[in-house]
Design a protein around this motif. Structure first.
Motif, PDB file in Angstrom:
ATOM      1  N   ILE A   1       0.841  -1.204   0.000  1.00  0.00           N
ATOM      2  CA  ILE A   1       0.000   0.000   0.000  1.00  0.00           C
ATOM      3  C   ILE A   1       0.871   1.247   0.000  1.00  0.00           C
ATOM      4  O   ILE A   1       0.646   2.188  -0.765  1.00  0.00           O
TER       5      ILE A   1
ATOM      6  N   HIS B   1      -5.330   0.805   4.203  1.00  0.00           N
ATOM      7  CA  HIS B   1      -6.032   0.873   2.908  1.00  0.00           C
ATOM      8  C   HIS B   1      -7.060   2.013   2.921  1.00  0.00           C
ATOM      9  O   HIS B   1      -7.144   2.795   1.964  1.00  0.00           O
TER      10      HIS B   1
ATOM     11  N   ASN C   1      -5.639   4.770   0.507  1.00  0.00           N
ATOM     12  CA  ASN C   1      -6.256   4.620  -0.815  1.00  0.00           C
ATOM     13  C   ASN C   1      -7.629   5.257  -0.939  1.00  0.00           C
ATOM     14  O   ASN C   1      -8.026   5.674  -2.038  1.00  0.00           O
TER      15      ASN C   1
END
Length: 475
Positions: free
Chosen positions: A290, A432, A436
């Protein structure tokens, strides 16, 4: 250890529970034993981390900024699969340390050599040699899977292969070090590992920059130096064990005898520890992927923050190792209260040291990162992460030390549960979400690290408070 023993002064000639004699009168013999056992481990780990930081700094000082960032990233990418292998080997070592400590406490030293030989052979045959070959054959593919950019793979694939050759020797060294710590000998492995790390730093300077008559090899030179230092450490370890006055007598020429009881104990203690290590490393692999998606420069910032975080692990790890040895030997001698006293004292001292380090990280982050690089973007990213690392310290140190105490008792299931929930349930998922989905960048990834450490501390501390770890049986 009773309250009376904690208050009254001990006689100069009294044997301490850890087996050492007091040089002067102590009002708290438990603290004396903790410091006697823990300080060499702390020095060893601190020096190892500092030498590792110097290695990273040397790569960060390469004149070509793009090559420098790619080299730092290559080391970080290589470290992740390497740490998976080392953590699996360490899981067997956890079982070995717990068993050896119990046998020493129960006055059964004749069983120690057999345990060490089983641990060494299992580590080499089942882990070190197969994983080393796999890393050498599939270096580029592994790096790409880890999220490495093309420049990182180009700069570091040869480094990757060379370091995986040294993995075999490093695994061997770790097994012997774990056995020595189990019997309470921490000074010898400290001296050996510090000498090997010092040689590694000298070799890095010569081979990265091409000083004197040596070729300029960059990150490849760092790999050669690292592997040679592991070989030197293996030679020094064997020489130490062969000395007549060595507290750990091992005859490697003596015929090996398979012992079913040793294997059963290693499986029962080692499998949860192995699963814990595997869960941690797989979770961190996802975490690293990530972060690597944020680009080479941000990933280099992350690696610098991780390098400094590694330094902050040292007090917790050192006092956790001391707790493992002393708790195991105390339980072996059937002294349950002494085992608890050792665990609490190691936690108290280790947490105090970690708090001091937290203050330094929080207020002097830019200065610390500036030792690695002059790139203002990297300094800004990494120093922001250091503020979160500072907040992590109290929980991180406490859970590392108490988990060490649980492992010394042979209670390895709850550290597994804590790690699994913390890493997968919080670090991976939250990183995440923060990186993201919410777009918080590197700082978001480190928010997830904080959540992970807090959850792990909650589980480990809760298990320690139950006192059930005092009654784990080892054959």
């Amino acid at each position: 250890m009773t309250e009376k023993n904690n208050v009254l002064e001990e006689d100069l000639t009294q044997e301490s529970p850890s087996g050492s004699r007091f040089a002067w009168k102590w009002k708290n013999p438990v603290r004396s034993d903790v410091m006697t056992l823990a300080w060499p481990v702390l020095i060893e780990l601190l020096m190892g981390s500092l030498f590792g930081m110097v290695d990273m700094m040397m790569l960060g000082w390469i004149a070509d900024k793009a090559l420098s960032a790619a080299s730092v990233a290559a080391v970080g990418i290589t470290n992740q699969p390497m740490l998976i292998g080392l953590s699996l080997a360490q899981a067997l070592n956890v079982g070995g340390t717990a068993m050896i400590a119990r046998y020493v406490g129960a006055k059964q030293p004749h069983k120690v050599e057999s345990v060490l030989k089983h641990v060494i052979l299992l580590n080499l045959i089942l882990l070190a040699i197969p994983l080393s070959l796999f890393g050498i054959l599939y270096a580029e593919q592994i790096m790409v899977f880890m999220g490495a950019q093309a420049d990182t793979v180009a700069a570091g694939s040869t480094y990757f292969r060379i370091v995986f050759v040294g993995f075999v020797f490093q695994t061997f060294n770790m097994s012997i070090t774990a056995a020595l710590r189990g019997i309470g000998e921490t000074k010898a492995p400290m001296m050996i590992n510090v000498r090997a790390n010092f040689l590694n730093v000298i070799g890095n300077a010569l081979l990265i920059y091409g000083l004197l008559f040596f070729p300029r090899l960059g990150v490849t030179g760092a790999g050669i130096s690292t592997t040679l230092s592991q070989v030197v450490a293996s030679v020094l370890m064997i020489r130490y064990l062969k000395k007549k006055d060595s507290p750990l007598q091992v005859n490697f020429l003596k015929k090996f005898r398979y012992n079913k009881t040793v294997i059963q104990n290693l499986i029962r203690i080692g499998i949860p520890a192995s699963l814990e290590s595997l869960a941690l490393r797989i979770g961190i692999l996802f975490f690293v992927r990530i972060v690597a998606g944020l680009g080479t420069v941000v990933y280099a910032s992350h690696q610098i923050a991780l390098s400094i975080l590694g330094l902050s692990f040292n007090p917790g790890q050192a006092f956790g190792i001391a707790a493992s040895s002393m708790v195991g030997r105390s339980l072996g001698s059937k002294n349950l209260q002494l085992a608890e006293d050792y665990a609490k004292e190691t936690r108290k001292i280790g947490s105090l040291i970690s708090t001091l380090m937290a203050v330094i990280f929080f207020f002097f982050g830019p200065q610390l990162v500036g030792l690695y690089t002059s790139d203002p973007v990297i300094i800004a990213n990494a120093s922001g992460a250091l503020k979160i690392i500072a907040l992590v310290q109290p929980f991180q140190s406490s859970q590392l030390i108490l988990a060490g105490a649980l492992r010394g008792a042979g209670d390895t299931v709850w550290p597994l549960v804590a790690t699994f929930v913390g890493v997968f349930g919080f670090r991976v998922i939250l990183s995440h979400v923060f990186v993201n989905i919410m777009g918080l960048g590197l700082i978001g990834a480190w928010y997830a690290v904080f959540a992970d450490q807090f959850i792990r501390w909650t589980f480990v501390y809760g298990r320690f408070r139950t006192n059930k770890w005092k009654h784990v049986k080892i054959k």
